[in-house]
Enzyme design. Structure first.
Site, short mmCIF file in Angstrom:
data_model
loop_
_atom_site.label_atom_id
_atom_site.label_comp_id
_atom_site.label_asym_id
_atom_site.label_seq_id
_atom_site.Cartn_x
_atom_site.Cartn_y
_atom_site.Cartn_z
CD1 TRP A 166 0.05 -5.12 -1.91
CD2 TRP A 166 -1.10 -6.20 -2.99
NE1 TRP A 166 0.74 -5.42 -2.99
CE2 TRP A 166 0.12 -6.08 -3.79
CE3 TRP A 166 -2.08 -6.95 -3.78
CZ2 TRP A 166 0.32 -6.94 -5.09
CZ3 TRP A 166 -2.07 -7.73 -4.90
CH2 TRP A 166 -0.60 -7.61 -5.62
CG ASN A 181 -0.31 1.57 4.07
OD1 ASN A 181 -1.10 1.42 3.27
ND2 ASN A 181 0.82 2.36 3.72
N GLY A 182 -1.80 -1.62 6.97
CA GLY A 182 -1.80 -2.44 8.07
C GLY A 182 -3.22 -3.62 8.19
CE LYS A 213 16.63 -10.24 -4.98
NZ LYS A 213 16.61 -10.99 -3.63
CB CYS A 227 -1.02 -0.03 1.22
SG CYS A 227 -1.86 -1.54 1.48
CE LYS A 259 19.75 -14.05 3.35
NZ LYS A 259 19.23 -15.12 2.50
CG HIS A 270 25.03 -39.43 13.48
ND1 HIS A 270 25.06 -40.82 14.10
CD2 HIS A 270 23.84 -39.06 13.95
CE1 HIS A 270 24.03 -40.99 14.66
NE2 HIS A 270 23.05 -39.82 14.46
CD GLU A 327 22.92 -14.61 0.44
OE1 GLU A 327 22.77 -14.74 -0.59
OE2 GLU A 327 21.59 -14.95 1.03
CD GLU A 358 17.52 -17.81 4.39
OE1 GLU A 358 18.04 -18.64 3.49
OE2 GLU A 358 17.43 -16.75 3.94
NE ARG A 414 6.91 1.06 -1.69
CZ ARG A 414 7.93 1.67 -2.78
NH1 ARG A 414 7.79 1.97 -3.82
NH2 ARG A 414 9.17 2.24 -1.90
C1 AGP Z 1 19.12 -15.87 -1.16
O1 AGP Z 1 19.53 -14.76 -0.37
C2 AGP Z 1 20.08 -15.93 -2.45
N1 AGP Z 1 19.86 -14.65 -2.98
C3 AGP Z 1 19.80 -17.17 -3.36
O2 AGP Z 1 19.84 -18.27 -2.71
C4 AGP Z 1 18.20 -17.21 -3.97
O3 AGP Z 1 17.26 -17.47 -3.07
C5 AGP Z 1 18.22 -18.30 -5.12
O4 AGP Z 1 19.30 -17.79 -6.11
C6 AGP Z 1 16.89 -18.50 -5.65
O5 AGP Z 1 16.62 -17.26 -6.18
P1 AGP Z 1 15.07 -17.00 -6.66
O6 AGP Z 1 14.18 -17.22 -5.34
O7 AGP Z 1 14.81 -15.69 -7.43
O8 AGP Z 1 14.43 -18.16 -7.71
#
Ligand code: AGP
Length: 613
Positions: free
Chosen positions: A74, A100-101, A608, A2, A490, A509, A493, A486, A27
């Site tokens: 939205w 918004n919310g 990305k 929103c 984070k 193990h 990377e 995950e 957005r």
């Molecule tokens: C996650 O922080 C990374 N940028 C990477 O693992 C990403 O999640 C992966 O490349 C998948 O991208 P997608 O969700 O655009 O398919």
């Protein structure tokens, strides 16, 4: 996502508001509206669909005045149509408001207002707010006082902007929690309000960002800032950069930090229009899921890469537990090389922020070749994954700029939770009560995440303690094994520290040989069905001199004693636990990388969207 724009000054508000909304429209939204004070009475124009529809409506039925507010929405509650679009007016027509919310307690407030004889003209939660303001305006002379009293009734997280025909010299804005920013812009004898800086940047660089719990009374002469008890607050306006990229980051140093904090709003938006809280039902119309198909599905193959893959792991647990459908999870780059047993009674469900990841697209194509129904949970409308699929669920988080995915990890967790409930509903694997109970929890998700974000300073202190480490182990169990994966990704990377996520039960193990006083161990140990096992994991690590950083449920005194550092999260049902347990790990990785002076938004070697195999 929103968007809000407000104006008060000597110029015509209408073009300023419409142009401001245009700068926010990327957005994503599904309806738009504007309200302007025209010769002492409020006129409103609203329409479903894109902003162009509203612009055409305003051309056909012009309105102009020197005070106004506008909104792109939205749909959270109620269909995305003109009737539910903001702005909303009360019964007298003297007050108009945009929001918004999610008003988490809107059902009880609506019942209370209806008992007072209030007639509702929309299906939105927002409308209860404007009626509350009207209730108090008749008692309290000032619009700020009436708004303050109304806001104190609301549960949840809100960005609100309103004005009254009886008080034409001011606009009132307030922010509660993190359901979206509210920024006040200072002009020459004119003032601006917006949910995001780009909407007003062409008019001013001098701004004040409202913090949670603050209310702004904005007149042509300037700003009066107060808290929700009415105490006047000091403020210092800041000059922001003209640079649109810097402006887009608003009050944050990096896009990643902004997107971590946007998760209250992005989760509100991914819930948008998909939950009928009153009847305890889920609506995912873009999935095109028929009762026949729901009953015919024999197996779901979830395929994804990286962060999206870890969301898929959580989805496997949710769909199997709630809908009782067998689910296999594959890293997309492995899926098509293992001759998967996919047939016409299978669904291949891709999770992908970009919807353009080559490995994920190839896996979808493999599923199609073998006769499966294809579904995609994507964040990019129009992406290949969406277009290839028979049905899709949009994450609706708004653009994710930081390479390290954050809001596009938590949104799928909720999307998959909703999908599991929908499948169970169509297959009859849940009682009415079970289904209603699962649905009711969804309303609390944005608030839980907001509570995690409020602890950012504590997480930053832990980051200071860890900023020079070279290795780190992340342990989780059950549904939070994915959280360990995950959290480790984070850190890897964006800080380039070697970090490994591991199922906690596997430590004995082999990997436990790694643990010594040099190796910090992050243990994801909220109160969930695996809690006791995680306590012994913490004790094993401590017994070998390991430094333990625990993600724990608020108030857990045992872990408070055992761990060297604790990252607190609110208590949640275990199935929605990963939505909160990941938040401190996102912030931990962000602050360690920031302290190491690294390029958080564009880490080395990373893209990305990985559009090559
Ligand atoms: C996650 O922080 C990374 N940028 C990477 O693992 C990403 O999640 C992966 O490349 C998948 O991208 P997608 O969700 O655009 O398919």
């Amino acid at each position: 996502m929103c968007g809000i724009v407000g104006y008060i000054g000597p110029r015509d508000a209408t073009p300023i508001i419409l142009n401001g909304l245009k700068r926010l429209e990327y957005r994503g939204y599904d309806s738009a509206g504007i309200a302007v004070l025209v010769n002492s009475h409020i006129e409103v124009r609203r329409d479903a669909g894109k902003l162009g529809n509203l612009v055409t409506l305003v051309e056909d039925q012009p309105l102009s005045g020197k005070l106004g507010i506008g909104h792109t929405r939205w749909a959270t509650h109620g269909e995305p149509n003109a009737r539910n679009a903001h702005p909303h007016m009360g019964a007298t027509g003297d007050v108009v408001l945009v929001h918004n919310g999610i008003v988490e307690n809107y059902l009880e407030l609506r019942d209370e207002l209806q008992a007072e004889g209030v007639q509702f003209n929309s299906d939105t939660d927002t409308e209860v707010i404007v009626h509350l303001v009207e209730r108090y305006l008749s008692q309290d002379g000032s619009i700020e006082g009436a708004a303050r009293k109304a806001l104190n009734h609301l549960h949840g997280h809100h960005g609100i902007v309103l004005f009254s025909a009886k008080h034409p010299d001011r606009i009132v804005a307030a922010r509660i929690g993190n359901a979206g920013g509210v920024v006040v812009g200072f002009g020459e004898n004119e003032m601006f309000i917006a949910s995001d800086l780009p909407a007003i940047l062409e008019h001013t660089r001098k701004v004040v960002f409202l913090e949670s719990g603050q209310m702004a009374a904005v007149s042509r002469e300037g700003l009066q800032l107060s808290d929700l008890k009415g105490k006047e607050l000091e403020f210092k306006a800041e000059n922001v950069s003209w640079d649109p990229i810097a402006a887009e980051k608003g009050e944050y140093r990096h896009f990643m930090q902004k997107e971590i904090h946007e998760q209250v709003r992005s989760l509100t938006d991914t819930i948008a229009g998909r939950v009928d809280f009153e009847n305890g039902r889920i609506m995912l119309p873009d999935l095109k899921l028929t009762p026949e198909l729901a009953k015919r599905i024999q197996k779901i193959f979830i395929i994804a890469c990286g962060t999206a893959g870890y969301a898929g792991l959580v989805g496997k647990t949710l769909i199997e537990r709630i809908a009782r459908i067998p689910v296999e999870f594959d890293i997309a780059s492995e899926f098509r090389y293992r001759d998967p047993l996919v047939d016409e009674n299978s669904v291949v469900l891709a999770i992908s922020q970009s919807g353009e990841t080559a490995d994920t697209l190839a896996a979808l194509a493999e599923g199609k070749k073998r006769g499966a129904t294809l579904w995609a949970n994507i964040n990019t409308i129009g992406s290949q994954a969406m277009r290839m699929s028979d049905g899709f669920v949009s994450m609706q988080t708004g653009p994710e700029i930081g390479v390290a995915s954050t809001k596009a990890y938590t949104a799928p967790l909720v999307d998959l939770y909703m999908l599991a409930i929908l499948l169970a509903d169509l297959r009859g694997t849940l009682s009415e009560k079970e289904r209603r109970d699962l649905v009711a929890e969804i309303a609390h998700v944005p608030g839980w995440v907001s509570k995690c974000l409020e602890r950012e300073k504590e997480v930053e202190q832990v980051a200071h303690a860890l900023k020079d480490i070279s290795h780190c182990l992340y342990l989780g169990r059950g549904i939070n094994t994915a959280t360990a994966y995950e959290g480790a990704l984070k850190l890897k990377e964006i800080s380039y520290i070697h970090a490994e996520g591991y199922p906690a039960g596997e430590m004995k193990h082999g990997p436990i040989a790694l643990i010594d006083k040099e190796l910090p161990v992050v243990v994801v140990a909220p109160r969930d069905p695996w809690y006791e096992k995680m306590i012994s994991q913490i004790e094993q690590a401590k017994a070998r001199g390991g430094r333990v950083i625990a993600v724990a449920t608020e108030g857990d005194q045992l872990i408070g004693k055992l761990a060297d550092h604790v990252l607190w999260v609110p208590e949640t049902p275990w199935m929605l636990g990963p939505v909160v347990t990941v938040i401190p790990l996102q912030m931990l990785a962000y602050h360690i990388a920031s302290l190491r002076g690294l390029d958080v938004d564009q880490p080395r070697n990373l893209a990305k969207s990985v559009t090559v195999e």
